[in-house]
Design a protein around this motif. Structure first.
Motif, PDB file in Angstrom:
ATOM      1  N   GLY A  35     -38.434 -41.842   8.893  1.00  0.00           N
ATOM      2  CA  GLY A  35     -39.649 -42.641   8.753  1.00  0.00           C
ATOM      3  C   GLY A  35     -39.950 -43.090   7.345  1.00  0.00           C
ATOM      4  N   GLU A  36     -39.656 -42.252   6.370  1.00  0.00           N
ATOM      5  CA  GLU A  36     -39.972 -42.614   4.994  1.00  0.00           C
ATOM      6  C   GLU A  36     -39.156 -43.806   4.506  1.00  0.00           C
ATOM      7  OE1 GLU A  36     -39.614 -39.200   2.499  1.00  0.00           O
ATOM      8  OE2 GLU A  36     -41.456 -38.264   3.246  1.00  0.00           O
ATOM      9  N   ALA A  37     -37.926 -43.955   5.041  1.00  0.00           N
ATOM     10  CA  ALA A  37     -37.046 -45.040   4.605  1.00  0.00           C
ATOM     11  C   ALA A  37     -37.553 -46.410   5.041  1.00  0.00           C
ATOM     12  CB  ALA A  37     -35.630 -44.817   5.145  1.00  0.00           C
ATOM     13  N   VAL A  38     -38.476 -46.422   5.993  1.00  0.00           N
ATOM     14  CA  VAL A  38     -38.988 -47.694   6.505  1.00  0.00           C
ATOM     15  C   VAL A  38     -39.619 -48.532   5.395  1.00  0.00           C
ATOM     16  CG1 VAL A  38     -40.744 -48.735   7.998  1.00  0.00           C
ATOM     17  CG2 VAL A  38     -39.340 -46.845   8.850  1.00  0.00           C
ATOM     18  N   PHE A  39     -40.361 -47.906   4.508  1.00  0.00           N
ATOM     19  CA  PHE A  39     -41.190 -48.649   3.569  1.00  0.00           C
ATOM     20  C   PHE A  39     -40.362 -49.308   2.464  1.00  0.00           C
ATOM     21  CE2 PHE A  39     -43.629 -45.489   5.771  1.00  0.00           C
ATOM     22  CZ  PHE A  39     -44.675 -46.256   6.267  1.00  0.00           C
ATOM     23  N   ASP A  40     -39.305 -48.638   2.009  1.00  0.00           N
ATOM     24  CA  ASP A  40     -38.377 -49.278   1.069  1.00  0.00           C
ATOM     25  C   ASP A  40     -37.663 -50.437   1.744  1.00  0.00           C
ATOM     26  OD1 ASP A  40     -38.939 -47.732  -1.139  1.00  0.00           O
ATOM     27  OD2 ASP A  40     -37.385 -46.254  -0.709  1.00  0.00           O
ATOM     28  N   SER A  41     -37.274 -50.230   3.002  1.00  0.00           N
ATOM     29  CA  SER A  41     -36.562 -51.275   3.737  1.00  0.00           C
ATOM     30  C   SER A  41     -37.446 -52.498   3.943  1.00  0.00           C
ATOM     31  CB  SER A  41     -36.078 -50.739   5.084  1.00  0.00           C
ATOM     32  OG  SER A  41     -35.328 -51.706   5.772  1.00  0.00           O
ATOM     33  N   ILE A  42     -38.728 -52.282   4.215  1.00  0.00           N
ATOM     34  CA  ILE A  42     -39.649 -53.404   4.403  1.00  0.00           C
ATOM     35  C   ILE A  42     -39.753 -54.243   3.140  1.00  0.00           C
ATOM     36  CG2 ILE A  42     -42.115 -53.945   4.623  1.00  0.00           C
ATOM     37  CD1 ILE A  42     -42.267 -51.885   6.835  1.00  0.00           C
TER      38      ILE A  42
END
Length: 237
Positions: A35-42
């Motif tokens: 879940g944490e990786a979502v925000f960098d990816s966005i």
């Protein structure tokens, strides 16, 4: 330009299956596994839609949804869940997901739902459709995908906006839940009508003075919903 899909699932086999099928129909796909990786990816990938698993390491799908919506990020989200408990599905919708699918699922059906959401969010309105509409103190601007209540912009998810717009286009008419699924979610089969009820509830929370006694979106018992225009315009401040 290819539409970008972010796939968030910690099961590599599921991610690979989704990745393969979406690329097959021309999407640009990026996969992350917590879940944490979502925000960098966005920030870097800038997806047009997120396929988000409920059970994730570091930050679960509900937390991801809640954080995105709290940041006023209204990117469409389809939640994936292996759980059969209705409360888990409703929790996803309550926290901002536009749709959900239960594992195991058909990759072709997932692709169809993604295409339907993107088709609706990306479609340019016709000249007639682009005209602003008013219902009491509510003003809808289809061309800008904006809704104002007493001149104040209110935050709606993509599906909440489309649902309100569809109701407005058919104001005064009783619409069954299945008609709303077909008209807003583009479902051409008997879908889960609880999706409609949850989104109606969210809309009422945002546009009604009192969601328990709605003036605009009224329930027609055993049938569905109807959008009413109040006889008198009142201040909703």
């Amino acid at each position: 330009m290819k539409k970008k899909i972010l796939v968030v699932d910690d099961e590599p086999s599921i991610s690979m299956l989704i990745d393969f099928n979406l690329k097959l129909v021309g999407f640009d796909v990026q996969c992350v596994f917590d879940g944490e990786a979502v925000f960098d990816s966005i920030r870097q990938f800038r997806p047009d839609l997120i396929v988000l698993d409920l059970m994730l390491p570091k930050m679960d799908g509900i937390q991801v949804c809640r954080k995105l919506r709290s940041q006023n990020n209204m990117v469409p989200i389809i939640m994936l869940t292996a759980l059969q408990d209705l409360s888990d599905k409703i929790a996803g919708l309550d926290n901002g997901a536009d749709d959900y699918m239960t594992k195991p699922f058909s990759p072709q059906e997932l692709t169809s739902r993604i295409q339907a959401i993107l088709r609706r969010t990306g479609a340019l309105p016709t000249a007639d459709e682009a005209q602003a509409m008013e219902i009491g103190p509510i003003r809808i601007k289809p061309d800008q995908r904006e809704v104002y209540l007493n001149e104040s912009l209110i935050d709606l998810t993509p599906k909440e906006f489309e649902l309100l717009l569809f109701l407005c286009k058919h104001r005064g008419k009783v619409l069954s839940r299945q008609q709303l699924l077909h008209g807003v979610w583009d479902y051409h089969f008997l879908g889960d009508t609880r999706i409609v009820d949850v989104h109606i509830s969210h809309l009422r929370d945002k546009i009604e003075k009192n969601a328990r006694t709605p003036e605009f979106i009224v329930t027609i018992r055993n049938v569905g919903y109807k959008l009413m225009e109040p006889a008198m315009k009142e201040s909703y401040a």
